[in-house]
Design an enzyme around this catalytic site. Structure first.
Site, mmCIF file in Angstrom:
data_model
loop_
_atom_site.group_PDB
_atom_site.id
_atom_site.type_symbol
_atom_site.label_atom_id
_atom_site.label_comp_id
_atom_site.label_asym_id
_atom_site.label_seq_id
_atom_site.Cartn_x
_atom_site.Cartn_y
_atom_site.Cartn_z
ATOM 1 N N GLU A 1 0.798 -1.223 0.000
ATOM 2 C CA GLU A 1 0.000 0.000 0.000
ATOM 3 C C GLU A 1 0.837 1.282 0.000
ATOM 4 O OE1 GLU A 1 -2.857 -0.196 3.189
ATOM 5 O OE2 GLU A 1 -3.979 -1.794 2.214
ATOM 6 N N GLU B 1 -5.379 -8.604 0.513
ATOM 7 C CA GLU B 1 -6.012 -8.338 1.813
ATOM 8 C C GLU B 1 -7.489 -8.063 1.596
ATOM 9 O OE1 GLU B 1 -4.353 -5.251 4.375
ATOM 10 O OE2 GLU B 1 -2.316 -5.865 3.803
HETATM 11 C C1 FCB Z 1 -4.235 -2.388 5.587
HETATM 12 C C2 FCB Z 1 -2.835 -2.730 6.021
HETATM 13 C C3 FCB Z 1 -2.753 -3.836 7.043
HETATM 14 C C4 FCB Z 1 -3.877 -3.765 8.067
HETATM 15 C C5 FCB Z 1 -5.209 -3.597 7.373
HETATM 16 C C6 FCB Z 1 -6.378 -3.541 8.317
HETATM 17 O O1 FCB Z 1 -4.273 -1.079 5.132
HETATM 18 O O2 FCB Z 1 -2.053 -3.109 4.920
HETATM 19 O O3 FCB Z 1 -1.491 -3.793 7.642
HETATM 20 O O4 FCB Z 1 -3.614 -2.793 8.987
HETATM 21 O O5 FCB Z 1 -5.211 -2.454 6.584
#
Ligand code: FCB
Length: 412
Positions: free
Chosen positions: A155, A319
């Protein structure tokens, strides 16, 4: 309705070093935790640095066939030029254990934290510092043997926005123009790592891609620009070598990514603000339903996967997850999002895996240990207690299919 996934689709969970390992004493986050600039201390986190064997065993037992985690640069190089062999060997062992269990490792090289010594030299704000990054990547090439997927950065835009634009996170800068310089240098760092590692590994980038839409028709144009600034200009520049910013175009050099990692959680609605402001001023559509205050918008994952397919690279959902005290809600969240991933697959998007955030409850950056993202609860003395959702997800990963009880989801 029934959804079927192919046999080679990866089903895993995701974590990050600083959030689970504990005692990550050599990075910038730890430093700001100690001096009181951050509201919570990571401390021992989930004590994964000691309990890694049990955690890998647990993943295998639950039936997950992939695992995304990050290696901590500051453990491997705690001081400038000082290499820590013990840390290197521990990560090697983790990779070997995963491979032994038939779990495909996906490793991120930079997940928000950097060595304190590197940050004291200006970190990614200075292009000449990329030589230190190159040394780290070079070592990582030995460390990662047997790994399939390597992501350079997690990110990058969230890192830039939180640390350099809003200044909520280390290094607490708050200077829009400089923030885009950092973004440009991260693009250069990605290019360097891709050149060094590609061929040996599949080397990609992990991008947070919220669904970004206007709050009302009046802000359609602003929302489009915010969407570009946050979601797409970075990815465009990976390939074109030209980064568009509100302060002009910056030449970062043409590069590549062997895959795109998509982190998807929520929807951002944009009102009539300046586009740079729109990066951090948005609305979750009237209500926030998770512990993070984020709106649940499962159909958004379909939309961003479709949009990300424009780069014609394999995509992994690196994610997707929910912070909640209600585990039934987590099961529902996973099922609904997988449904929309399946829709994207059916419509020809090359999605090759899904990683739930997170394997276990952990240190959620400036929110501390309050948000519960885990499939596994971390109890007293770091005891791992799998929730119902951990079993549910295990059944999905083993059977590679899923039944939805609530019919069709709306199409965005
Ligand atoms: C993302 C991050 C991860 C975690 C999630 C909830 O932005 O990459 O580390 O904190 O959110």
């Amino acid at each position: 309705m029934k959804i079927k996934f192919s046999d080679n689709f990866l089903f895993g969970t995701a974590t990050a070093a600083h959030q689970i390992e504990g005692d990550n004493k050599w990075n910038d986050w730890w430093y700001y935790e100690q001096v009181g600039k951050l509201p919570y201390k990571s401390g021992k986190a989930c004590n994964h640095w000691e309990l890694y064997r049990d955690d890998i065993e647990l993943m295998a037992e639950l039936g997950y066939n992939a695992y995304r985690f990050s290696i901590e640069w500051s453990r491997i190089f705690p001081e400038e030029g000082k290499f820590n062999e013990e840390a290197f060997n521990r990560y090697r062992e983790i990779i070997e254990l995963l491979l032994e269990k038939g779990i495909t490792p996906s490793v991120t090289l930079h997940h928000f934290t950097s060595p304190l010594w590197f940050m004291r030299k200006g970190g990614f704000a200075k292009e000449e510092n990329l030589k230190y990054w190159e040394q780290y990547v070079d070592k990582a090439a030995d460390l990662l043997k047997g790994v399939k997927l390597v992501a350079t950065f997690n990110e990058p835009m969230v890192y830039v926005m939180m640390g350099y634009l809003t200044a909520y996170w280390p290094p607490f800068w708050g200077d829009a123009e400089k923030a885009f310089t950092v973004e440009a240098n991260i693009l250069r760092a990605h290019r360097i790592a891709h050149e060094l590692l590609s061929g040996k590994f599949e080397v990609g980038i992990v991008k947070s891609l919220p669904l970004i839409r206007p709050l009302s028709p009046a802000s359609a144009e602003v929302a489009r620009e915010v969407d570009n600034l946050q979601n797409w200009y970075f990815l465009d520049a990976v390939f074109s070598g030209e980064l568009k910013t509100p302060f002009g175009t910056v030449r970062t050099g043409e590069g590549d990514a062997d895959f795109i990692g998509v982190n998807y959680y929520t929807l951002h609605l944009i009102g009539n603000v300046d586009p740079v402001e729109g990066l951090y001023r948005y609305d979750f559509g009237g209500y926030g339903r998770t512990q993070m205050g984020w709106k649940i918008c499962p159909e958004g994952i379909y939309a961003v996967l479709k949009e990300a397919s424009r780069y014609e690279r394999p995509i992994y959902v690196t994610e997707n997850g929910i912070a909640t005290l209600n585990d039934a809600e987590r099961i529902d969240f996973i099922a609904r999002h997988l449904y929309h991933v399946a829709r994207a697959l059916r419509d020809g998007v090359d999605v090759r895996g899904y990683f739930y955030w997170s394997l276990m409850d952990n240190y959620e950056w400036d929110k501390g240990f309050e948000p519960k993202f885990g499939l596994v609860e971390v109890g007293a003395n770091f005891r791992r207690i799998p929730r119902e959702s951990a079993r549910f997800y295990g059944t999905v990963t083993r059977e590679r299919r899923l039944e939805l009880n609530h019919g069709e989801e709306p199409t965005p």
